[in-house]
Design a protein around this motif. Structure first.
Motif, PDB file in Angstrom:
ATOM      1  N   PRO A 193      10.463 -20.692 -34.033  1.00  0.00           N
ATOM      2  CA  PRO A 193      10.933 -22.123 -34.161  1.00  0.00           C
ATOM      3  C   PRO A 193      10.428 -22.689 -35.563  1.00  0.00           C
ATOM      4  N   GLY A 194       9.149 -22.519 -36.049  1.00  0.00           N
ATOM      5  CA  GLY A 194       8.556 -23.049 -37.271  1.00  0.00           C
ATOM      6  C   GLY A 194       9.353 -22.371 -38.531  1.00  0.00           C
ATOM      7  N   ALA A 195       9.545 -21.160 -38.283  1.00  0.00           N
ATOM      8  CA  ALA A 195      10.400 -20.334 -39.384  1.00  0.00           C
ATOM      9  C   ALA A 195      11.807 -21.070 -39.744  1.00  0.00           C
ATOM     10  N   LEU A 196      12.487 -21.444 -38.607  1.00  0.00           N
ATOM     11  CA  LEU A 196      13.900 -22.098 -38.523  1.00  0.00           C
ATOM     12  C   LEU A 196      13.725 -23.412 -39.107  1.00  0.00           C
ATOM     13  N   LEU A 197      12.664 -24.245 -38.866  1.00  0.00           N
ATOM     14  CA  LEU A 197      12.458 -25.659 -39.263  1.00  0.00           C
ATOM     15  C   LEU A 197      12.112 -25.627 -40.383  1.00  0.00           C
ATOM     16  N   LEU A 198      11.452 -24.627 -40.900  1.00  0.00           N
ATOM     17  CA  LEU A 198      10.887 -24.758 -42.628  1.00  0.00           C
ATOM     18  C   LEU A 198      12.144 -24.184 -43.165  1.00  0.00           C
ATOM     19  N   ALA A 199      13.000 -23.290 -42.864  1.00  0.00           N
ATOM     20  CA  ALA A 199      14.132 -22.626 -43.552  1.00  0.00           C
ATOM     21  C   ALA A 199      14.934 -23.716 -43.481  1.00  0.00           C
ATOM     22  N   ALA A 200      15.195 -24.491 -42.736  1.00  0.00           N
ATOM     23  CA  ALA A 200      16.244 -25.622 -42.775  1.00  0.00           C
ATOM     24  C   ALA A 200      15.801 -26.824 -43.730  1.00  0.00           C
ATOM     25  N   THR A 201      14.431 -27.006 -43.597  1.00  0.00           N
ATOM     26  CA  THR A 201      13.958 -27.901 -44.690  1.00  0.00           C
ATOM     27  C   THR A 201      14.052 -27.609 -46.184  1.00  0.00           C
ATOM     28  N   LEU A 202      13.646 -26.272 -46.389  1.00  0.00           N
ATOM     29  CA  LEU A 202      13.918 -25.838 -47.788  1.00  0.00           C
ATOM     30  C   LEU A 202      15.376 -25.619 -48.209  1.00  0.00           C
ATOM     31  N   ALA A 203      16.176 -25.280 -47.331  1.00  0.00           N
ATOM     32  CA  ALA A 203      17.650 -25.079 -47.627  1.00  0.00           C
ATOM     33  C   ALA A 203      17.993 -26.221 -47.808  1.00  0.00           C
ATOM     34  N   THR A 204      18.016 -27.210 -47.108  1.00  0.00           N
ATOM     35  CA  THR A 204      18.713 -28.721 -47.391  1.00  0.00           C
ATOM     36  C   THR A 204      18.005 -29.407 -48.812  1.00  0.00           C
ATOM     37  N   LEU A 205      16.702 -29.015 -48.909  1.00  0.00           N
ATOM     38  CA  LEU A 205      16.199 -29.572 -50.112  1.00  0.00           C
ATOM     39  C   LEU A 205      16.700 -28.910 -51.376  1.00  0.00           C
ATOM     40  N   VAL A 206      16.894 -27.378 -51.451  1.00  0.00           N
ATOM     41  CA  VAL A 206      17.315 -27.056 -52.474  1.00  0.00           C
ATOM     42  C   VAL A 206      19.072 -27.180 -52.795  1.00  0.00           C
ATOM     43  N   HIS A 207      19.640 -27.252 -51.537  1.00  0.00           N
ATOM     44  CA  HIS A 207      21.197 -27.646 -51.648  1.00  0.00           C
ATOM     45  C   HIS A 207      21.330 -29.056 -52.234  1.00  0.00           C
ATOM     46  N   ALA A 208      20.516 -30.153 -51.870  1.00  0.00           N
ATOM     47  CA  ALA A 208      20.350 -31.218 -52.276  1.00  0.00           C
ATOM     48  C   ALA A 208      19.953 -31.371 -53.880  1.00  0.00           C
ATOM     49  N   THR A 222      16.421 -33.250 -44.945  1.00  0.00           N
ATOM     50  CA  THR A 222      15.189 -32.675 -45.386  1.00  0.00           C
ATOM     51  C   THR A 222      13.894 -33.066 -44.830  1.00  0.00           C
ATOM     52  N   ALA A 223      13.969 -34.691 -44.784  1.00  0.00           N
ATOM     53  CA  ALA A 223      12.692 -35.346 -44.430  1.00  0.00           C
ATOM     54  C   ALA A 223      12.666 -35.038 -42.898  1.00  0.00           C
ATOM     55  N   VAL A 224      13.659 -35.093 -42.237  1.00  0.00           N
ATOM     56  CA  VAL A 224      13.632 -34.950 -40.677  1.00  0.00           C
ATOM     57  C   VAL A 224      13.347 -33.689 -40.274  1.00  0.00           C
ATOM     58  N   THR A 225      13.672 -32.793 -40.851  1.00  0.00           N
ATOM     59  CA  THR A 225      13.427 -31.333 -40.335  1.00  0.00           C
ATOM     60  C   THR A 225      12.210 -30.875 -41.019  1.00  0.00           C
ATOM     61  N   GLY A 226      11.501 -31.597 -42.107  1.00  0.00           N
ATOM     62  CA  GLY A 226      10.416 -31.314 -42.786  1.00  0.00           C
ATOM     63  C   GLY A 226       8.943 -32.016 -41.684  1.00  0.00           C
ATOM     64  N   ALA A 227       9.433 -33.233 -41.116  1.00  0.00           N
ATOM     65  CA  ALA A 227       8.450 -33.953 -40.316  1.00  0.00           C
ATOM     66  C   ALA A 227       8.547 -32.897 -38.985  1.00  0.00           C
ATOM     67  N   LEU A 228       9.630 -32.714 -38.596  1.00  0.00           N
ATOM     68  CA  LEU A 228       9.690 -31.570 -37.084  1.00  0.00           C
ATOM     69  C   LEU A 228       8.610 -30.548 -37.296  1.00  0.00           C
TER      70      LEU A 228
END
Length: 450
Positions: A193-208, A222-228
């Protein structure tokens, strides 16, 4: 584990990835023409790789901690070589983009392993030299990449650019599969779960930062997934980022300096290209000649940094190097002649090459062997996110009128921020300075060689 073959494999892996990044830009125009792709589609040949690799580097490092860095290195190198061959044989832009995503996944397995293998093969007090050799090799690849890529595109064509890495990747991958390496002794649990949340955070940040004109929705996600992710890491008994790594002040300081330095360098190179060609009217060849001191001094700085770390310690070495980096950016913002421009680029190379060796040395050395992959993944994540942030900042500062001098006047602030982070790095190590005994932080319990 034999240190010399391990160092050779680590260098080969780092060079393969560095060459891929530098030669691709030169191949993109020819690729676009032959495959009939749009500008947006061609941009995705870079963005797709960057999103995939940046989002999975830490998890790739954790897989190495569990299953062995040699295994992950082998899988990453073999996959990188095979996807490169597939891209060279592709007949459509969609296939190229899909294979670039797969190549990014392989890069995420490969890159942390290049540092994890070094941490496992060398005691902490002897990591300076192998990391310096690895950094110098990356500098050589960065300097040679545009020349090699240009020659291949002008000769055999853009497909040859992707065939360049196939043979060395396959050879090194097969070597790693057959090499005898100790199996990890620590029981490492995977935090999916942590790997998925970190991947989503970094992927959305880079994409943005890279791909979207309207960045607000992606940054909000990015902010939401990072907080989670942070909430999950505080509650899980086996976090993706072990407290022994991310909780160590020297590691956090090293990651901060790497991010700041790489952001300052990449933003400067982006703005300086427009300054040299649009404002000063230099052609691409003269622009490349002006930038040559950067590569030369980056390569030269790596072995010098190994000596400075032993004599002055990481803190003084890194803070001074960041000051040199800031001075180089400032000089470029005020120069228009070849002497001033060459000196500015030279200071950039000397400063960044030193920071890269010193901060990487701290991040890898301070991590326990059982978490060396995570440390390598964090270091590589910083080196991937920093350039994205730097280019995004330079683009925003240039604005619609394309004024390249404004970013060059502001970007030294990033280097100064890195200096502030660098004050938390360790000072001079008495053991490294030649005093007797072993390094008290040698978590591998390998006695010091005489």
């Amino acid at each position: 584990m034999n240190p010399r073959p391990t160092l050779a494999a680590s260098v080969a892996g780092a060079v393969v990835v560095a060459l891929d990044g530098t030669v691709l830009t030169l191949a993109q125009p020819a690729l676009q023409r032959e495959l009939g792709a749009s500008h947006a589609q061609v941009q995705w040949t870079s963005t797709a790789y960057l999103v995939a690799v940046a989002s999975l580097l830490v998890f790739g490092g954790r897989l190495g901690d569990r299953y062995g860095h040699h295994r992950l290195f082998a899988l990453g190198m073999l996959g990188f070589g095979l996807t490169s061959a597939g891209i060279a044989l592709s007949s459509g832009i969609g296939t190229v983009i899909g294979l670039r995503v797969a190549q990014g996944v392989c890069g995420a397995l490969l890159q942390p392993a290049t540092l994890g293998m070094l941490r496992a093969a060398y005691p902490p007090d002897r990591l300076r030299t192998p990391i310096a050799v690895r950094t110098a090799a990356i500098g050589v690849a960065a300097a040679a990449g545009p020349l090699v890529g240009g020659a291949l595109v002008a000769g055999p064509g853009w497909r040859a650019v992707f065939l360049l890495n196939v043979l060395p990747a396959l050879v090194c991958g097969l070597w790693a599969l057959t090499a005898r390496a100790p199996r990890p002794t620590a029981q490492v649990r995977l935090d999916l779960p942590g790997a998925l949340l970190l991947a989503a955070t970094l992927a959305t940040l880079v994409h943005a930062l890279v791909a979207l004109p309207d960045r607000a929705p992606a940054l909000l996600l990015t902010a939401v997934t990072g907080a989670l992710f942070l909430r999950h890491e505080h509650r899980t008994p086996s976090p993706l980022l072990p407290p022994a790594v991310i909780g160590a002040p020297p590691v956090r300081a090293g990651l901060g300096t790497l991010t700041a330095a790489s952001a300052a360098l990449s933003g400067t190179l982006f703005a300086a290209t427009f300054l040299l060609q649009d404002t000063l009217g230099l052609d691409p060849w003269r622009t490349a000649l002006c930038c040559l001191p950067l590569a030369v001094l980056m390569v030269a700085a790596a072995p010098c940094c190994a000596v400075l770390l032993r004599r002055a310690g990481p803190r003084r070495t890194t803070v001074t190097a960041l000051a040199v980096l800031a001075a180089g950016i400032w000089l470029l913002s005020r120069s228009s002649g070849p002497l001033g421009l060459g000196a500015g680029f030279g200071l950039l190379g000397a400063g960044f090459g030193t920071v890269m060796v010193a901060a990487t040395h701290v991040v890898v050395r301070e991590a326990p062997v059982a978490s060396a992959g995570v440390a390598g993944g964090l270091q590589q994540t910083a080196m991937n996110l920093g350039p994205v942030l730097g280019v995004a900042l330079a683009t925003a500062l240039m604005g619609a009128d394309g004024d390249a001098r404004l970013p060059l006047a502001v970007l030294p602030v990033l280097a100064l921020a890195g200096m502030a982070a660098g004050t938390a790095l360790p000072g001079r190590d008495p053991a490294a300075a030649g005093e007797s005994g072993t390094d008290p932080r040698n978590r591998t319990r390998v006695p010091e060689r005489r």
